[in-house]
Design a protein around this motif. Sequence first.
Motif, PDB file in Angstrom:
ATOM      1  N   SER A 580       0.624  12.876   6.280  1.00 24.43           N
ATOM      2  CA  SER A 580      -0.124  13.037   7.522  1.00 24.43           C
ATOM      3  C   SER A 580       0.796  12.779   8.706  1.00 24.43           C
ATOM      4  CB  SER A 580      -1.319  12.085   7.561  1.00 24.43           C
ATOM      5  OG  SER A 580      -0.870  10.728   7.573  1.00 24.43           O
ATOM      6  N   SER A 581       0.356  13.296   9.845  1.00 22.28           N
ATOM      7  CA  SER A 581       1.124  13.105  11.078  1.00 22.28           C
ATOM      8  C   SER A 581       0.162  13.079  12.252  1.00 22.28           C
ATOM      9  CB  SER A 581       2.152  14.219  11.261  1.00 22.28           C
ATOM     10  OG  SER A 581       1.496  15.453  11.440  1.00 22.28           O
ATOM     11  N   THR A 582       0.582  12.365  13.298  1.00 23.71           N
ATOM     12  CA  THR A 582      -0.201  12.283  14.528  1.00 23.71           C
ATOM     13  C   THR A 582       0.469  13.164  15.576  1.00 23.71           C
ATOM     14  OG1 THR A 582      -0.929  10.044  14.003  1.00 23.71           O
ATOM     15  CG2 THR A 582      -1.144  10.777  16.285  1.00 23.71           C
ATOM     16  N   ASN A 583      -0.270  14.111  16.083  1.00 24.20           N
ATOM     17  CA  ASN A 583       0.241  15.064  17.065  1.00 24.20           C
ATOM     18  C   ASN A 583      -0.541  14.897  18.360  1.00 24.20           C
ATOM     19  OD1 ASN A 583       1.930  17.208  15.217  1.00 24.20           O
ATOM     20  ND2 ASN A 583       0.164  16.373  14.127  1.00 24.20           N
ATOM     21  N   THR A 584       0.178  14.892  19.453  1.00 24.86           N
ATOM     22  CA  THR A 584      -0.453  14.697  20.762  1.00 24.86           C
ATOM     23  C   THR A 584      -0.644  16.048  21.434  1.00 24.86           C
ATOM     24  OG1 THR A 584       0.582  12.532  20.990  1.00 24.86           O
ATOM     25  CG2 THR A 584      -0.255  13.580  22.991  1.00 24.86           C
ATOM     26  N   LEU A 585      -1.890  16.314  21.792  1.00 19.66           N
ATOM     27  CA  LEU A 585      -2.241  17.541  22.498  1.00 19.66           C
ATOM     28  C   LEU A 585      -2.456  17.209  23.969  1.00 19.66           C
ATOM     29  CD1 LEU A 585      -2.986  20.578  22.287  1.00 19.66           C
ATOM     30  CD2 LEU A 585      -5.358  19.853  21.992  1.00 19.66           C
ATOM     31  N   THR A 586      -1.705  17.894  24.822  1.00 21.61           N
ATOM     32  CA  THR A 586      -1.826  17.684  26.264  1.00 21.61           C
ATOM     33  C   THR A 586      -2.900  18.602  26.821  1.00 21.61           C
ATOM     34  OG1 THR A 586       0.518  17.095  26.393  1.00 21.61           O
ATOM     35  CG2 THR A 586      -0.594  17.689  28.449  1.00 21.61           C
ATOM     36  N   ILE A 587      -3.872  17.988  27.526  1.00 23.97           N
ATOM     37  CA  ILE A 587      -4.977  18.755  28.106  1.00 23.97           C
ATOM     38  C   ILE A 587      -4.893  18.620  29.621  1.00 23.97           C
ATOM     39  CG2 ILE A 587      -7.470  19.072  28.197  1.00 23.97           C
ATOM     40  CD1 ILE A 587      -7.646  17.768  25.459  1.00 23.97           C
ATOM     41  N   ARG A 588      -4.779  19.748  30.301  1.00 19.94           N
ATOM     42  CA  ARG A 588      -4.650  19.777  31.757  1.00 19.94           C
ATOM     43  C   ARG A 588      -5.985  20.231  32.367  1.00 19.94           C
ATOM     44  NH1 ARG A 588      -0.277  19.923  35.024  1.00 19.94           N
ATOM     45  NH2 ARG A 588       1.066  20.204  33.211  1.00 19.94           N
ATOM     46  N   VAL A 589      -6.409  19.500  33.392  1.00 18.34           N
ATOM     47  CA  VAL A 589      -7.653  19.824  34.082  1.00 18.34           C
ATOM     48  C   VAL A 589      -7.354  20.906  35.112  1.00 18.34           C
ATOM     49  CG1 VAL A 589      -9.575  18.941  35.443  1.00 18.34           C
ATOM     50  CG2 VAL A 589      -8.506  17.490  33.694  1.00 18.34           C
ATOM     51  N   CYS A 590      -8.136  21.972  35.077  1.00 20.92           N
ATOM     52  CA  CYS A 590      -7.906  23.113  35.962  1.00 20.92           C
ATOM     53  C   CYS A 590      -9.202  23.471  36.686  1.00 20.92           C
ATOM     54  CB  CYS A 590      -7.420  24.332  35.167  1.00 20.92           C
ATOM     55  SG  CYS A 590      -5.856  24.043  34.316  1.00 20.92           S
ATOM     56  N   ARG A 591      -9.029  24.155  37.815  1.00 20.74           N
ATOM     57  CA  ARG A 591     -10.169  24.668  38.561  1.00 20.74           C
ATOM     58  C   ARG A 591     -10.513  26.052  38.033  1.00 20.74           C
ATOM     59  NH1 ARG A 591     -10.648  27.658  43.242  1.00 20.74           N
ATOM     60  NH2 ARG A 591      -8.398  27.575  43.575  1.00 20.74           N
ATOM     61  N   CYS A 592     -11.783  26.282  37.692  1.00 19.22           N
ATOM     62  CA  CYS A 592     -12.232  27.543  37.103  1.00 19.22           C
ATOM     63  C   CYS A 592     -13.418  28.058  37.918  1.00 19.22           C
ATOM     64  CB  CYS A 592     -12.644  27.360  35.642  1.00 19.22           C
ATOM     65  SG  CYS A 592     -11.367  26.587  34.607  1.00 19.22           S
ATOM     66  N   ASP A 593     -13.700  29.351  37.732  1.00 15.19           N
ATOM     67  CA  ASP A 593     -14.872  29.907  38.371  1.00 15.19           C
ATOM     68  C   ASP A 593     -16.092  29.693  37.478  1.00 15.19           C
ATOM     69  OD1 ASP A 593     -14.458  31.623  36.308  1.00 15.19           O
ATOM     70  OD2 ASP A 593     -13.871  33.347  37.535  1.00 15.19           O
ATOM     71  N   SER A 594     -17.192  30.303  37.843  1.00 12.25           N
ATOM     72  CA  SER A 594     -18.432  30.086  37.085  1.00 12.25           C
ATOM     73  C   SER A 594     -18.369  30.682  35.691  1.00 12.25           C
ATOM     74  CB  SER A 594     -19.612  30.688  37.861  1.00 12.25           C
ATOM     75  OG  SER A 594     -19.390  32.095  38.063  1.00 12.25           O
ATOM     76  N   ASP A 595     -17.504  31.680  35.496  1.00 13.75           N
ATOM     77  CA  ASP A 595     -17.376  32.300  34.179  1.00 13.75           C
ATOM     78  C   ASP A 595     -16.387  31.577  33.288  1.00 13.75           C
ATOM     79  OD1 ASP A 595     -19.144  34.239  34.988  1.00 13.75           O
ATOM     80  OD2 ASP A 595     -17.548  35.576  35.736  1.00 13.75           O
ATOM     81  N   GLY A 596     -15.738  30.539  33.761  1.00 20.59           N
ATOM     82  CA  GLY A 596     -14.766  29.801  32.964  1.00 20.59           C
ATOM     83  C   GLY A 596     -13.356  30.324  33.087  1.00 20.59           C
ATOM     84  N   THR A 597     -13.123  31.255  34.008  1.00 21.30           N
ATOM     85  CA  THR A 597     -11.772  31.787  34.197  1.00 21.30           C
ATOM     86  C   THR A 597     -10.962  30.822  35.045  1.00 21.30           C
ATOM     87  OG1 THR A 597     -12.640  34.030  34.105  1.00 21.30           O
ATOM     88  CG2 THR A 597     -10.428  33.753  35.019  1.00 21.30           C
ATOM     89  N   ILE A 598      -9.785  30.456  34.540  1.00 19.01           N
ATOM     90  CA  ILE A 598      -8.930  29.488  35.233  1.00 19.01           C
ATOM     91  C   ILE A 598      -8.373  30.129  36.489  1.00 19.01           C
ATOM     92  CG2 ILE A 598      -6.839  28.117  35.060  1.00 19.01           C
ATOM     93  CD1 ILE A 598      -7.346  27.859  32.086  1.00 19.01           C
ATOM     94  N   GLN A 599      -8.501  29.373  37.616  1.00 19.72           N
ATOM     95  CA  GLN A 599      -7.964  29.847  38.893  1.00 19.72           C
ATOM     96  C   GLN A 599      -6.705  29.106  39.292  1.00 19.72           C
ATOM     97  OE1 GLN A 599     -11.190  29.521  41.682  1.00 19.72           O
ATOM     98  NE2 GLN A 599     -12.117  31.466  41.060  1.00 19.72           N
ATOM     99  N   SER A 600      -6.674  27.814  39.064  1.00 18.05           N
ATOM    100  CA  SER A 600      -5.495  27.040  39.436  1.00 18.05           C
ATOM    101  C   SER A 600      -5.472  25.774  38.615  1.00 18.05           C
ATOM    102  CB  SER A 600      -5.510  26.708  40.933  1.00 18.05           C
ATOM    103  OG  SER A 600      -4.412  25.882  41.262  1.00 18.05           O
ATOM    104  N   CYS A 601      -4.227  25.395  38.204  1.00 13.80           N
ATOM    105  CA  CYS A 601      -4.028  24.151  37.473  1.00 13.80           C
ATOM    106  C   CYS A 601      -3.053  23.243  38.191  1.00 13.80           C
ATOM    107  CB  CYS A 601      -3.525  24.433  36.051  1.00 13.80           C
ATOM    108  SG  CYS A 601      -4.768  25.193  34.985  1.00 13.80           S
ATOM    109  N   ASN A 602      -2.598  23.580  39.415  1.00 11.11           N
ATOM    110  CA  ASN A 602      -1.617  22.776  40.144  1.00 11.11           C
ATOM    111  C   ASN A 602      -2.314  21.660  40.909  1.00 11.11           C
ATOM    112  OD1 ASN A 602       0.391  24.501  39.296  1.00 11.11           O
ATOM    113  ND2 ASN A 602       0.061  25.872  41.041  1.00 11.11           N
ATOM    114  N   VAL A 603      -1.600  20.550  41.045  1.00 11.69           N
ATOM    115  CA  VAL A 603      -2.161  19.415  41.785  1.00 11.69           C
ATOM    116  C   VAL A 603      -2.312  19.770  43.252  1.00 11.69           C
ATOM    117  CG1 VAL A 603      -1.834  16.986  42.351  1.00 11.69           C
ATOM    118  CG2 VAL A 603      -1.070  17.872  40.152  1.00 11.69           C
ATOM    119  N   GLU A 604      -1.383  20.513  43.813  1.00 13.24           N
ATOM    120  CA  GLU A 604      -1.438  20.850  45.226  1.00 13.24           C
ATOM    121  C   GLU A 604      -2.673  21.670  45.547  1.00 13.24           C
ATOM    122  OE1 GLU A 604       0.997  21.255  43.266  1.00 13.24           O
ATOM    123  OE2 GLU A 604       2.650  20.013  43.974  1.00 13.24           O
ATOM    124  N   ALA A 605      -3.185  22.374  44.557  1.00 10.09           N
ATOM    125  CA  ALA A 605      -4.342  23.221  44.817  1.00 10.09           C
ATOM    126  C   ALA A 605      -5.597  22.421  45.118  1.00 10.09           C
ATOM    127  CB  ALA A 605      -4.606  24.130  43.618  1.00 10.09           C
TER     128      ALA A 605
END
Length: 793
Positions: A580-605
Amino acid sequence: MLTRNCLFLLLWVLFDGGLLTPLHPQPQEILEAQPRENVVPVPGRRSSAQRVKRGWVWNQFFVLEEYMGSEPQYVGKLHSDLDKGVGSVKYTLSGDGAGTVFTIDETTGDIHAIRSLDREEKPFYTLRAQAVDVDTKKPLEPESEFIIKVQDINDNEPKFLDGPYVASVPEMSPVGAYVLQVKATDADDPTYGNSARVVYSILQGQPYFSIDPKTGVIRTALPNMDREVKEQYQVLIQAKDMGGQLGGLAGTTTVNITLTDVNDNPPRFPKSIFHLKVPETSHVGSAIGRIRAVDPDFGKNAEIEYNIVPGDGGNLFDITTDEYTQEGVIKLKKPLDFETKKAYTFKVEASNLHLDHRFHSVGPFKDTATVKINVLDMDEPPVFSKPMYTMEVYEDTPVGTIIGAVTAQDLDAGSSSVRYFMDWKNDVDSYFTIDATEGTIATNELLDRESTAQYNFSIIASKVSNPLLTSKVNVIINVLDVNEFPPEISVPYETSVCENAKPGQVIQTITAADKDLSPAGQRFSFKLSSEASNKPNFTVHDYRNNTAGIEARRNGYSRRQQELYFLPIVIEDSSYPVQSSTNTLTIRVCRCDSDGTIQSCNVEAIFLPVGLSTGALIAILLCIVILLVIVVLYVALRRQKKKDTLMTSKEDIRDNVIHYDDEGGGEEDTQAFDIGALRNPKVIEDNKIRRDIKPDTLRFTRHRPPAEDNTDIRDFINQRLKENDVDPSAPPYDSLATYAYEGNGSVAESLSSIDSLTTEADQDYDYLSDWGPRFKILADMFGEENYNPDKVT
């Protein structure tokens, strides 16, 4: 010929009125076909014209061709009624051959042929005659035209212009089969007599052929002429004129007639049994012998097809036809073994490919023969028990472990021992060894499946009695996997979640990969690590099909609070031992529209207004950059201007450091630099004493006399000099450190002693003793020593 001419002359005399008539009798209508009417004036009579009787009457003359007499050939006589026989009339002749072939007696009008004529060269001559008065030279009669024909004699034999002829006719043709038509040409006159009537006959070629005497068509005269008996015939054809009568002329030609082949003969083997000897080492597909059936026919009618009749031993052999020799080539279809079977017997059938239905009644167009093959014993190499060996071994198996064995035997009558060795081709073969006697294969090095999963090499076996006889077999060794690597998460290692995500929403599906060779049915399980299972952010849903889904557990996420989440996932395999192994998955919070389409993932946004397009954002950033550049340029220009003002001003000299590149002359050079520029401007206004020359006034003396020997300052200066000499960061040029004017608002005013109005003698340094132990050295230096200006350097 003279008798004939005399007869003609007699007939002419017997005719009425002295008229010139043809030698041969002519019908009355012909005689009057060309009347000549002349109007002759008669002296003493009426002046009006009157009809007189004809002065010229003739149609045509005849002359024999090929006349061979010694005298000129008499043709005929011209006479005019106006000729009284007194020589007053002269006869003239003109036209074809006049003067050269024909001559005329000017007085009598007799015409003669002065040379031999050939009708085939010119069949007739057209001439013109006229009677002229001898005295007046005037014509007594109008000019009249007549024809002299060359009378044909049989002087040309028939000729075959297209001969000799070549013809063919199929063999076995019936009687009367058409062969060829010949034609002879006779140059004699076909309209006069039988000189040009030709009759054909065969002089040579009977009784095989016949010819039609009138048409010249040649036909077969015998039935079933066999090409295999006689193929070529030469027929001599004669063509005779005069209708074939005696005295006629004849011409001959040859006709070469060939009998063409038909398939009227079946193939026949010259003998019923063929014996062949074949070594047992013959290769499969090689030709081991030839047999031949004879067919007397020719060309495609003689093409033969050979087939092996099913029976004993026929399945080991094959037979084909050599298209050039029409022989049957026997080939080996399977390997022979003398020790297994020493002889084979089978039958071969030969038949024609192209049959003629007209000869089916003759019999079957095929023949059979027996082939006996004797196998010869040969010294053969060893034979392996298998065509290929496949073995398996686990990776990391200890060196020397036996994996398997190969076996080869000598199948000859005198069996010999076998020795084994490896066919070294590359370094891979060094991983294994083989026992030369037993044929066992063992590991020679540790194996790693992840490095090489399969090994392929060859083993050679040779006979001890004859080492040159060897055989080779291929060995494949598969390295089995040992579960030594834990599974890992497949790419991607990073995913994203929308700020407006809902609980239970799957944000990513992950799979696993294992470096080990996964066996059939390998299963991977997914779960959160123990430290992450208590956090309410995300969870892992194992789908039980080697995939898992990452699900959100919160109702919305905020990038302002936390932009990245690190999710530790534990993956286990189902092999033994479990890895067995432990793997780290990085999850980034992004701004999306109502349909779930990602618009921006940058902090400056986060700080950008909602609803701005990408082009608008880029335009805003460009404006900001341009404003920053303008501000930087403005500040740089202000600093440059201020620096130039300080460097050039003579009035405000506070805190100015003048930099120049002129190397001074030392302490004695008082003209190089005005030290007064560093003084307090207020003091400068009050004290105008030049500092760059030696003053005339005496120096002020201190209240306390300077010390006799100022060793502390000398040691301090020497110590600093040594430190700067060995310091690599010290400047390589002379530097001047001063304490300039501190400003009017300073309580201590200027710390510099340069601009001070008072001398060192007026200074009281007793207060240094009150500052504590840190200033003890300074208090001792300035409090106990008297000031001696001559000792200051």
